[in-house]
Design an enzyme around this catalytic site. Sequence first.
Site, PDB file in Angstrom:
ATOM      1  N   ASP A   1       0.856  -1.192   0.000  1.00 28.96           N
ATOM      2  CA  ASP A   1       0.000   0.000   0.000  1.00 28.96           C
ATOM      3  C   ASP A   1       0.884   1.231   0.000  1.00 28.96           C
ATOM      4  O   ASP A   1       1.960   1.251   0.594  1.00 28.96           O
ATOM      5  CB  ASP A   1      -0.965   0.006   1.185  1.00 28.96           C
ATOM      6  CG  ASP A   1      -0.283   0.096   2.541  1.00 28.96           C
ATOM      7  OD1 ASP A   1      -0.112   1.216   3.056  1.00 28.96           O
ATOM      8  OD2 ASP A   1       0.062  -0.962   3.092  1.00 28.96           O
TER       9      ASP A   1
ATOM     10  N   ASP B   1      -9.330   3.347   6.740  1.00 28.53           N
ATOM     11  CA  ASP B   1      -8.127   3.328   7.573  1.00 28.53           C
ATOM     12  C   ASP B   1      -8.484   4.012   8.887  1.00 28.53           C
ATOM     13  O   ASP B   1      -8.628   5.228   8.958  1.00 28.53           O
ATOM     14  CB  ASP B   1      -6.998   4.074   6.839  1.00 28.53           C
ATOM     15  CG  ASP B   1      -5.664   3.984   7.561  1.00 28.53           C
ATOM     16  OD1 ASP B   1      -5.662   3.725   8.775  1.00 28.53           O
ATOM     17  OD2 ASP B   1      -4.626   4.218   6.915  1.00 28.53           O
TER      18      ASP B   1
ATOM     19  N   GLU C   1      -7.367   4.305  12.771  1.00 27.21           N
ATOM     20  CA  GLU C   1      -6.225   3.979  13.621  1.00 27.21           C
ATOM     21  C   GLU C   1      -5.811   5.171  14.476  1.00 27.21           C
ATOM     22  O   GLU C   1      -6.531   6.148  14.609  1.00 27.21           O
ATOM     23  CB  GLU C   1      -5.057   3.526  12.743  1.00 27.21           C
ATOM     24  CG  GLU C   1      -4.665   4.568  11.681  1.00 27.21           C
ATOM     25  CD  GLU C   1      -3.368   4.221  10.963  1.00 27.21           C
ATOM     26  OE1 GLU C   1      -2.341   4.115  11.651  1.00 27.21           O
ATOM     27  OE2 GLU C   1      -3.413   4.065   9.720  1.00 27.21           O
TER      28      GLU C   1
END
Length: 317
Positions: free
Chosen positions: A10, A99, A101
Amino acid sequence: MPTFGVQGLDVSGYQPNVDWQQQWNMGARFAYVKASEGNYMTNDQFSAQYQGSRNVGMIRGAYHFAIPNWSSGADQARYFVANGGGWSADGYTMPPVLDFEFNPYEGRTINGFYFGNTCYNMSPTQLSSWVQDFGNTMRSLTGRLPMIYTNTSWWNQCLGNPAGFGDYPLWVAAYPYSATNDAGAVPTGSWGTYSVWQYSSTGPFAGDSNVWNGDYAGLQAFAGSAVPLDASQAIGNVQGRTPELGAQTSPIVCGLTDGGCYQNFQNGAIIWSPTTGAYASPAGPIRSVWANTGFEQGTLGYPTSAQTCGLTNGGCY
């Protein structure tokens, strides 16, 4: 590299000059590219990276970096889709990714906005609701729930390890990589295993290095088949009634005969099709016979009832 699965990478705007042919030659077969962040930032390298990975034959997809205290989940989902985060069942587009986090701006104030602590100054309930808002909006816009990228310790700390996210595939970040081929613990409230493991941020691939937890055919099926809402709801309902199946060991996988889907568990599976609905298929002699006849592709077809016992001499059907 881990010795199993399918390798991938990624990237984001921090990797402006990726040699995609080199990454392919090293073994990468899928790529994720950052498309957006919050509702204020896009990756100016997105188009080149997204198309560059595809040009060498990779299956590729897009991810969104969430800033949940900036705006709603629905707002950021719309921003993501408008800036590259769509999905189509063309066989070479990975599902979109949320995403979710650690707060990269923890404790900072930028242009008058205070980003908060590592949990964005939000409660577990608020964060869980935000993810559901993002996911439901993504499904309405693209036909597909996003995969969730997270770190187990942060997810447990900030969301409290909730149930209810098992129909979102899991991409777990856990490194440094060890020779045990083990990503460690996953958030057990919703998942029994992961779909993708990010095992390194320092190579061997450009950006971050990842592995798909399965074979290439499984990766292709994962890319090409959305999970119908009816399937995820029906499978979830059966799971709630059959705790003896144990923890989930796969996401919901579709693409079976006549549009069917399944989800694996420690002690069996749940099978769904549009015409028969969802039924548990627990490990044991009935499931073994069904497997030996070719599962849903064989002469028996799909299950049309749960396993029922109480026949003469302890029999079941």
